[in-house]
Design a protein around this motif. Structure first.
Motif, PDB file in Angstrom:
ATOM      1  N   GLU A 165      35.590  36.395  49.506  1.00 47.60           N
ATOM      2  CA  GLU A 165      36.576  37.122  48.693  1.00 47.60           C
ATOM      3  C   GLU A 165      36.501  36.646  47.242  1.00 47.60           C
ATOM      4  O   GLU A 165      36.475  37.457  46.308  1.00 47.60           O
ATOM      5  N   ALA A 166      36.487  35.313  47.048  1.00 48.59           N
ATOM      6  CA  ALA A 166      36.398  34.772  45.693  1.00 48.59           C
ATOM      7  C   ALA A 166      35.062  35.136  45.039  1.00 48.59           C
ATOM      8  O   ALA A 166      35.012  35.471  43.848  1.00 48.59           O
ATOM      9  N   ALA A 167      33.971  35.097  45.828  1.00 46.91           N
ATOM     10  CA  ALA A 167      32.652  35.436  45.284  1.00 46.91           C
ATOM     11  C   ALA A 167      32.592  36.899  44.860  1.00 46.91           C
ATOM     12  O   ALA A 167      31.973  37.232  43.841  1.00 46.91           O
ATOM     13  N   LEU A 168      33.239  37.769  45.614  1.00 47.56           N
ATOM     14  CA  LEU A 168      33.282  39.181  45.238  1.00 47.56           C
ATOM     15  C   LEU A 168      34.042  39.381  43.930  1.00 47.56           C
ATOM     16  O   LEU A 168      33.640  40.172  43.077  1.00 47.56           O
ATOM     17  N   VAL A 169      35.147  38.655  43.788  1.00 49.21           N
ATOM     18  CA  VAL A 169      35.926  38.747  42.544  1.00 49.21           C
ATOM     19  C   VAL A 169      35.063  38.325  41.361  1.00 49.21           C
ATOM     20  O   VAL A 169      35.014  39.009  40.326  1.00 49.21           O
TER      21      VAL A 169
ATOM     22  N   ALA B 192      35.863  28.121  36.228  1.00 50.34           N
ATOM     23  CA  ALA B 192      35.702  26.677  36.402  1.00 50.34           C
ATOM     24  C   ALA B 192      37.072  25.986  36.500  1.00 50.34           C
ATOM     25  O   ALA B 192      37.262  25.081  37.328  1.00 50.34           O
ATOM     26  N   ILE B 193      38.026  26.427  35.686  1.00 48.74           N
ATOM     27  CA  ILE B 193      39.372  25.836  35.750  1.00 48.74           C
ATOM     28  C   ILE B 193      40.020  26.143  37.096  1.00 48.74           C
ATOM     29  O   ILE B 193      40.683  25.287  37.702  1.00 48.74           O
ATOM     30  N   ALA B 194      39.815  27.362  37.605  1.00 46.30           N
ATOM     31  CA  ALA B 194      40.386  27.746  38.895  1.00 46.30           C
ATOM     32  C   ALA B 194      39.826  26.881  40.024  1.00 46.30           C
ATOM     33  O   ALA B 194      40.570  26.412  40.899  1.00 46.30           O
ATOM     34  N   VAL B 195      38.505  26.646  39.997  1.00 47.60           N
ATOM     35  CA  VAL B 195      37.880  25.802  41.020  1.00 47.60           C
ATOM     36  C   VAL B 195      38.402  24.373  40.923  1.00 47.60           C
ATOM     37  O   VAL B 195      38.702  23.728  41.937  1.00 47.60           O
TER      38      VAL B 195
ATOM     39  N   PHE C 242      39.898  49.440  46.414  1.00 54.68           N
ATOM     40  CA  PHE C 242      40.336  49.634  45.040  1.00 54.68           C
ATOM     41  C   PHE C 242      40.259  48.350  44.214  1.00 54.68           C
ATOM     42  O   PHE C 242      40.642  48.345  43.049  1.00 54.68           O
ATOM     43  N   MET C 243      39.776  47.241  44.834  1.00 54.24           N
ATOM     44  CA  MET C 243      39.774  45.956  44.138  1.00 54.24           C
ATOM     45  C   MET C 243      38.897  46.001  42.897  1.00 54.24           C
ATOM     46  O   MET C 243      39.256  45.455  41.850  1.00 54.24           O
ATOM     47  N   LYS C 244      37.751  46.664  42.998  1.00 58.86           N
ATOM     48  CA  LYS C 244      36.829  46.716  41.864  1.00 58.86           C
ATOM     49  C   LYS C 244      37.467  47.416  40.676  1.00 58.86           C
ATOM     50  O   LYS C 244      37.438  46.905  39.545  1.00 58.86           O
ATOM     51  N   LYS C 245      38.082  48.582  40.901  1.00 58.58           N
ATOM     52  CA  LYS C 245      38.718  49.312  39.803  1.00 58.58           C
ATOM     53  C   LYS C 245      39.880  48.518  39.210  1.00 58.58           C
ATOM     54  O   LYS C 245      40.071  48.506  37.991  1.00 58.58           O
ATOM     55  N   GLU C 246      40.624  47.843  40.080  1.00 54.77           N
ATOM     56  CA  GLU C 246      41.772  47.072  39.596  1.00 54.77           C
ATOM     57  C   GLU C 246      41.321  45.919  38.707  1.00 54.77           C
ATOM     58  O   GLU C 246      41.874  45.697  37.621  1.00 54.77           O
ATOM     59  N   LEU C 247      40.304  45.174  39.145  1.00 54.96           N
ATOM     60  CA  LEU C 247      39.819  44.043  38.357  1.00 54.96           C
ATOM     61  C   LEU C 247      39.181  44.506  37.052  1.00 54.96           C
ATOM     62  O   LEU C 247      39.372  43.885  36.003  1.00 54.96           O
TER      63      LEU C 247
ATOM     64  N   ALA D  14      40.313  35.658  34.802  1.00 57.91           N
ATOM     65  CA  ALA D  14      39.425  34.969  35.739  1.00 57.91           C
ATOM     66  C   ALA D  14      40.159  33.855  36.474  1.00 57.91           C
ATOM     67  O   ALA D  14      39.997  33.678  37.694  1.00 57.91           O
ATOM     68  N   LEU D  15      40.973  33.098  35.738  1.00 58.00           N
ATOM     69  CA  LEU D  15      41.705  31.982  36.340  1.00 58.00           C
ATOM     70  C   LEU D  15      42.654  32.470  37.430  1.00 58.00           C
ATOM     71  O   LEU D  15      42.692  31.914  38.531  1.00 58.00           O
ATOM     72  N   LEU D  16      43.427  33.510  37.138  1.00 56.01           N
ATOM     73  CA  LEU D  16      44.397  33.997  38.111  1.00 56.01           C
ATOM     74  C   LEU D  16      43.717  34.674  39.299  1.00 56.01           C
ATOM     75  O   LEU D  16      44.143  34.505  40.448  1.00 56.01           O
ATOM     76  N   SER D  17      42.653  35.431  39.031  1.00 54.84           N
ATOM     77  CA  SER D  17      41.974  36.158  40.104  1.00 54.84           C
ATOM     78  C   SER D  17      41.297  35.214  41.090  1.00 54.84           C
ATOM     79  O   SER D  17      41.389  35.394  42.304  1.00 54.84           O
ATOM     80  N   VAL D  18      40.607  34.195  40.558  1.00 53.14           N
ATOM     81  CA  VAL D  18      39.889  33.254  41.418  1.00 53.14           C
ATOM     82  C   VAL D  18      40.821  32.145  41.909  1.00 53.14           C
ATOM     83  O   VAL D  18      40.701  31.679  43.048  1.00 53.14           O
ATOM     84  N   GLY D  19      41.758  31.734  41.060  1.00 51.89           N
ATOM     85  CA  GLY D  19      42.657  30.642  41.430  1.00 51.89           C
ATOM     86  C   GLY D  19      43.518  30.957  42.627  1.00 51.89           C
ATOM     87  O   GLY D  19      43.761  30.086  43.474  1.00 51.89           O
ATOM     88  N   ARG D  20      43.977  32.188  42.738  1.00 47.00           N
ATOM     89  CA  ARG D  20      44.794  32.575  43.899  1.00 47.00           C
ATOM     90  C   ARG D  20      44.007  32.404  45.188  1.00 47.00           C
ATOM     91  O   ARG D  20      44.521  31.869  46.177  1.00 47.00           O
ATOM     92  N   GLU D  21      42.755  32.860  45.183  1.00 46.23           N
ATOM     93  CA  GLU D  21      41.904  32.710  46.363  1.00 46.23           C
ATOM     94  C   GLU D  21      41.652  31.234  46.653  1.00 46.23           C
ATOM     95  O   GLU D  21      41.669  30.801  47.815  1.00 46.23           O
ATOM     96  N   GLY D  22      41.419  30.455  45.598  1.00 51.31           N
ATOM     97  CA  GLY D  22      41.096  29.046  45.780  1.00 51.31           C
ATOM     98  C   GLY D  22      42.247  28.244  46.363  1.00 51.31           C
ATOM     99  O   GLY D  22      42.053  27.461  47.304  1.00 51.31           O
ATOM    100  N   ILE D  23      43.455  28.425  45.817  1.00 47.61           N
ATOM    101  CA  ILE D  23      44.622  27.684  46.307  1.00 47.61           C
ATOM    102  C   ILE D  23      44.906  28.032  47.759  1.00 47.61           C
ATOM    103  O   ILE D  23      45.176  27.156  48.593  1.00 47.61           O
ATOM    104  N   GLU D  24      44.841  29.317  48.076  1.00 42.52           N
ATOM    105  CA  GLU D  24      45.099  29.759  49.452  1.00 42.52           C
ATOM    106  C   GLU D  24      44.070  29.172  50.419  1.00 42.52           C
ATOM    107  O   GLU D  24      44.414  28.690  51.508  1.00 42.52           O
ATOM    108  N   THR D  25      42.791  29.198  50.013  1.00 41.11           N
ATOM    109  CA  THR D  25      41.728  28.677  50.872  1.00 41.11           C
ATOM    110  C   THR D  25      41.895  27.184  51.108  1.00 41.11           C
ATOM    111  O   THR D  25      41.781  26.703  52.245  1.00 41.11           O
ATOM    112  N   VAL D  26      42.171  26.437  50.045  1.00 36.05           N
ATOM    113  CA  VAL D  26      42.344  24.988  50.170  1.00 36.05           C
ATOM    114  C   VAL D  26      43.526  24.655  51.070  1.00 36.05           C
ATOM    115  O   VAL D  26      43.443  23.763  51.933  1.00 36.05           O
ATOM    116  N   LEU D  27      44.631  25.361  50.914  1.00 36.87           N
ATOM    117  CA  LEU D  27      45.813  25.089  51.730  1.00 36.87           C
ATOM    118  C   LEU D  27      45.539  25.345  53.203  1.00 36.87           C
ATOM    119  O   LEU D  27      45.895  24.529  54.068  1.00 36.87           O
TER     120      LEU D  27
END
Length: 289
Positions: free
Chosen positions: A15-19, A44-47, A97-102, A121-134
């Motif tokens: 999911e994060a890679a697609l974003v 990078a900040i999101a990771v 619709f994710m592609k059009k939205e982003l 970029a931070l918000l789009s990837v960071g949300r996926e990252g925090i959720e995955t880590v948790l």
């Protein structure tokens, strides 16, 4: 736990890679290569934030006493399952619709400046990252066989996700993403059910909920009778379904309470969308002669 965490790492990582691939491809396609620097900075900040979040969880948990640690782990397990469940349903609904939205967000950020690009970029990837880590952290904490195998499984899943994301970006791989997210979403719900049930088991060990000694199943007795094949089967079932040596009645009930309705809702085919009603034509009165 290796297999379960591999699935989590691959699914959430993809999911994060697609974003990331959508953001990069849009900037390259529109000739805005200069904007790649703030976008990669945001990624990078999101990771780094996601990794820091995992380290903070581990550090905080290690300083706690046993019952406090179990309470902490139990609450976070339930929270993680809720977040993952929401993301599974959200992805199934909005993947098309994710592609059009982003791209729409990125286009707006291009008009604002580099900080806006980094923020997208931070918000789009960071949300996926925090959720995955948790979710990975709670799943690793529920492992009784050490943390090495779960971490290896998660790392392998993330590596596979990065490779798949790169191949999709380069056009060297074609995947039916709708079908992929449906199958992996269903498998993730099964894994989440085990984490959900074990979260309540943690709350029992923390003396927050009663019934710790009310044991419903003792899978270890059956596995011990099988010998070596039993050890292998127990490892597989623990990694995928979070089957523990002893399962309390509350743990079993909450596992079923989550799995049955959530899986039924997920597998239910969405109804056909109704076309918007045509606007009514207003009939103007004929001019009087």
């Amino acid at each position: 736990m290796l297999l379960g965490n591999f699935l989590i790492g691959m699914r959430e990582g993809l999911e994060a890679a697609l974003v990331v691939s959508i953001l990069i491809a849009y900037l390259v396609k529109t000739g805005n290569r200069r904007a790649l620097v703030p976008v990669w900075t945001g990624i990078a900040i999101a990771v780094a934030l996601a990794a820091g979040f995992g380290i903070a969880l581990t550090a905080a948990s290690s300083e706690m006493q046993f019952k406090t640690q179990e309470l902490f782990g139990g609450v976070l397990s339930i929270v993680a399952v809720c977040l993952v469940t929401w993301m599974v349903f959200w992805m199934r609904k909005t993947a098309r619709f994710m592609k059009k939205e982003l791209e729409g967000r990125l286009e707006g950020a291009l008009n604002v400046g580099p900080l806006a690009l980094a923020a997208v970029a931070l918000l789009s990837v960071g949300r996926e990252g925090i959720e995955t880590v948790l979710f990975l952290w709670t799943n690793i904490q529920s492992s009784s066989g050490g943390s090495t195998q779960p971490i290896i499984g998660a790392a392998l899943g993330l590596v596979v996700a990065i490779v798949l994301g790169y191949l999709l970006y380069r056009g060297g791989l074609k995947i039916n993403l709708g079908r992929f997210f449906t199958w992996t979403g269903g498998a993730l719900i099964v894994v989440a059910a085990g984490v959900f049930g074990y979260g309540f088991h943690d709350l029992q060990e923390a003396d927050v909920l009663p019934g710790l000694n009310a044991v419903a199943l003792e899978p270890h007795v059956f596995f011990d009778k099988l010998g070596t094949p039993g050890d292998w089967l127990q490892t597989v079932l623990q990694g995928v379904l979070n089957v523990t040596p002893q399962i309390t009645w509350l743990q079993l009930v909450m596992w079923a309470v989550y799995l049955v309705p959530v899986m039924a809702l997920f597998l239910r085919k969405p109804g056909p969308t109704r076309p918007a009603p045509a606007p009514k034509k207003t009939v103007e009165p004929a001019p009087s002669s």
